[in-house]
Design a protein around this motif. Sequence first.
Motif, mmCIF file in Angstrom:
data_model
loop_
_atom_site.group_PDB
_atom_site.id
_atom_site.type_symbol
_atom_site.label_atom_id
_atom_site.label_comp_id
_atom_site.label_asym_id
_atom_site.label_seq_id
_atom_site.Cartn_x
_atom_site.Cartn_y
_atom_site.Cartn_z
ATOM 1 N N PHE A 519 0.839 -1.201 0.000
ATOM 2 C CA PHE A 519 0.000 0.000 0.000
ATOM 3 C C PHE A 519 0.878 1.257 0.000
ATOM 4 O O PHE A 519 0.636 2.199 -0.765
ATOM 5 C CB PHE A 519 -0.908 -0.016 1.227
ATOM 6 C CG PHE A 519 -1.837 1.160 1.327
ATOM 7 C CD1 PHE A 519 -2.893 1.296 0.449
ATOM 8 C CD2 PHE A 519 -1.652 2.133 2.294
ATOM 9 C CE1 PHE A 519 -3.760 2.373 0.531
ATOM 10 C CE2 PHE A 519 -2.511 3.209 2.396
ATOM 11 C CZ PHE A 519 -3.564 3.331 1.510
ATOM 12 N N VAL A 520 1.919 1.270 0.834
ATOM 13 C CA VAL A 520 2.847 2.399 0.862
ATOM 14 C C VAL A 520 3.593 2.512 -0.468
ATOM 15 O O VAL A 520 3.817 3.612 -0.998
ATOM 16 C CB VAL A 520 3.839 2.241 2.030
ATOM 17 C CG1 VAL A 520 4.922 3.313 1.972
ATOM 18 C CG2 VAL A 520 3.100 2.307 3.361
ATOM 19 N N TRP A 521 3.983 1.375 -1.019
ATOM 20 C CA TRP A 521 4.663 1.359 -2.322
ATOM 21 C C TRP A 521 3.793 1.994 -3.392
ATOM 22 O O TRP A 521 4.283 2.775 -4.219
ATOM 23 C CB TRP A 521 5.006 -0.081 -2.673
ATOM 24 C CG TRP A 521 5.464 -0.311 -4.088
ATOM 25 C CD1 TRP A 521 4.712 -0.777 -5.128
ATOM 26 C CD2 TRP A 521 6.774 -0.091 -4.613
ATOM 27 N NE1 TRP A 521 5.471 -0.865 -6.261
ATOM 28 C CE2 TRP A 521 6.738 -0.453 -5.979
ATOM 29 C CE3 TRP A 521 7.967 0.363 -4.061
ATOM 30 C CZ2 TRP A 521 7.856 -0.364 -6.790
ATOM 31 C CZ3 TRP A 521 9.082 0.456 -4.889
ATOM 32 C CH2 TRP A 521 9.011 0.087 -6.226
ATOM 33 N N HIS A 522 2.516 1.683 -3.379
ATOM 34 C CA HIS A 522 1.629 2.272 -4.387
ATOM 35 C C HIS A 522 1.480 3.771 -4.177
ATOM 36 O O HIS A 522 1.585 4.555 -5.127
ATOM 37 C CB HIS A 522 0.252 1.605 -4.339
ATOM 38 C CG HIS A 522 -0.775 2.363 -5.128
ATOM 39 N ND1 HIS A 522 -0.819 2.335 -6.499
ATOM 40 C CD2 HIS A 522 -1.755 3.208 -4.728
ATOM 41 C CE1 HIS A 522 -1.795 3.121 -6.922
ATOM 42 N NE2 HIS A 522 -2.377 3.660 -5.876
ATOM 43 N N ARG A 523 1.239 4.195 -2.939
ATOM 44 C CA ARG A 523 0.961 5.611 -2.687
ATOM 45 C C ARG A 523 2.176 6.488 -2.961
ATOM 46 O O ARG A 523 2.038 7.588 -3.498
ATOM 47 C CB ARG A 523 0.500 5.802 -1.247
ATOM 48 C CG ARG A 523 -0.899 5.273 -0.975
ATOM 49 C CD ARG A 523 -1.299 5.472 0.469
ATOM 50 N NE ARG A 523 -1.359 6.882 0.823
ATOM 51 C CZ ARG A 523 -2.386 7.676 0.566
ATOM 52 N NH1 ARG A 523 -3.450 7.190 -0.051
ATOM 53 N NH2 ARG A 523 -2.369 8.949 0.925
ATOM 54 N N TRP A 524 3.386 6.000 -2.614
ATOM 55 C CA TRP A 524 4.551 6.870 -2.697
ATOM 56 C C TRP A 524 5.472 6.574 -3.868
ATOM 57 O O TRP A 524 6.421 7.322 -4.106
ATOM 58 C CB TRP A 524 5.343 6.789 -1.395
ATOM 59 C CG TRP A 524 4.613 7.450 -0.274
ATOM 60 C CD1 TRP A 524 3.916 6.839 0.723
ATOM 61 C CD2 TRP A 524 4.463 8.852 -0.071
ATOM 62 N NE1 TRP A 524 3.339 7.787 1.540
ATOM 63 C CE2 TRP A 524 3.667 9.032 1.080
ATOM 64 C CE3 TRP A 524 4.934 9.994 -0.739
ATOM 65 C CZ2 TRP A 524 3.332 10.282 1.576
ATOM 66 C CZ3 TRP A 524 4.598 11.243 -0.250
ATOM 67 C CH2 TRP A 524 3.814 11.378 0.892
ATOM 68 N N VAL A 525 5.206 5.499 -4.595
ATOM 69 C CA VAL A 525 6.022 5.196 -5.770
ATOM 70 C C VAL A 525 5.161 5.163 -7.029
ATOM 71 O O VAL A 525 5.333 5.973 -7.936
ATOM 72 C CB VAL A 525 6.776 3.860 -5.592
ATOM 73 C CG1 VAL A 525 7.584 3.525 -6.842
ATOM 74 C CG2 VAL A 525 7.701 3.937 -4.380
#
Length: 656
Positions: A519-525
């Motif tokens: 989820f963090v990978w999607h939002r910030w990358v």
Amino acid sequence: MKAVYQLTRPALLWQLLMVVAVLLPHSLRLPWWLPLMTFGALGWRLWVHLGRTSFPHWSVKFMMAVTAGIGVIMSIGRGNGPELAVALLFAGFSLKLLEIYKRRDALVLIYVAYFLAATELLFGQSLLHALYVALVLVLITAALNSVYQSERHPDFWRPLRASVRLVLPALPLMVVLFVLVPRIGPIWYAPLAQTEARTGLSDTLSPGDVSRLTGSSDVAFRVQFDSGRPPPASSRYWRGLTYDRFDGRRWEAEADRSLFRSPDSESGTLLRYNITQEPSGQPWVYALDYPVAAPWPLRMQANQTLRAPAKIRQRVDFALASRLASDRFQPLTAAQRERYLALPEQGNGRARALALSWRAEDGSTEGLVARALALYGREFSYTLTPERLGDDSVDDFLFETKEGFCGHFASSLTFLLRAAGVPTRIVGGYLGGEWNPYESYLVVRQFEAHAWTEVWHQGRGWVRIDPTAAVAPERIEQSAEQLLSSQPGFLADTPLSPVRFGHIGWINALRMRTDALNFVWHRWVLSYQLRQNDLLQKLLGEVTLWKLALGLLIPFSLVLGWVALGLLRQRRPKTKDPVDAALLRLSGRFESRGLGRKPGEPVGRYAQRIALERPDLAPIIGTVARLYEQLRYAEGSDAQLHRAYLAAVRACVRQL
């Protein structure tokens, strides 16, 4: 005699490892015979290397290429563009193994491998996919290094070490470019057939359609609330689309494209949140019932559902707002009233008669709804595997099988109320969501698909009625996983899903942490372009051209300086022996005075030459030479002799 540019054994092994690494992530989506053909070509090439057989004749290779091409087209079909292109490329890539003998053959294979590794990101962009592709690129670069490795130094691991040294300086530059350089949209886009296969709810609803989705644990969307807290479980209705036309067995989605007009006043708690929706191959966007605000380019239709301008074929983010209100009053036009009362002229006669009898006894909307819900709660059961219904599906369900899933109950209630003269429609979406505490967001999966009914009340507007609650109230309060885990069809399409093992504490924690990381990978990358301006303002204040130039110039200069320093250090002779190191330092001091040691010059002769030029240094340089020769050639040299040698070198340096 070995042919010019013939591959060394380590180079050949790196080519084969590269092929396996590129093949692995594609193997599950390629035709089953294509990976087998690849491993067959690998075995053949190894057999050639061992001298057990020869390379195939050109005619054999031609027939294999034609057969593989026809087989790929027949296995995948011409309509699946990217999948077909990747499969054809992989077929040629595999057969090229039967030709790699010289450097030029290996280079062709390596260049295609770079492209094939990148195509994996067409089918998945999770953190795991990205890490694997990065690893494969390192291996391919190692294969490229091995092609140019000297035959005199055929070290197997040396190409890999060189590959890592090439990649490491690029990582900080990659981060700087990622953070600072503005994003642009893709020049072209190719829809993927496999994306279409994960649609979730479609624009038609038949008995059993929703229950079939309970076989999948795929993520439908994720939601992060501005307040940091989710709404109560009983309020987690995620609205997707409405069904209004009924042909006697199947409901179709509303064709009205008029826009929603907000009422003069609304009640209920206002929630703002960000929804991250997975590719669905459909244009509708799911929102917490009931949405009141949506960003461009979404349209909010008159039925208060959200629609994107095109089918969603990649992960998208939207900032939405909803009110947890149970009713909203809007005038119902004559055309809308007719549409929400429409039924086929014939069919399901017993259900029509039942509805008319209820209306004769109590014609109020509240009374009709109460009678239907009481009937469901008294005589019906909730199951994932109901019996198959006939042409009169509503009659069969109400009077024969009396068991079904949410779609059965919503369909029959909508039919009964319409037959009784009450405007009604079905809403398709999801109910529930699993809270992930590690990043504070909800995960809504396919098995949480749900259907409910909306009933028109004069003076109040559309009111949500969930008939499933009358039969299985725990479906509203509990998670779908808890309720459905004992059902035979639950997660049938994903038998190895980690969700199935959620009762095991450490597996559940690992699953949630992994999902939070993605989820963090999607939002910030993957969705960084949505947050780039805010982040740059925090880092640089007012974003100006000179600040961006410095932001690029400084890290690039540091990295390139570090690389240049490493190259300069490589040019200096290295030795780990303290005896030779001391002699090299002494020779360096003399070199500045024109008395450096010549290549291959013995130490004794070197000392004599220095003594002739500098008679004042003759005693000490002679001692250095004598002690050096004893350390190098005398047996049983001890630590005391070693210390004496180093002391003589230091004394010579001081006299200089």
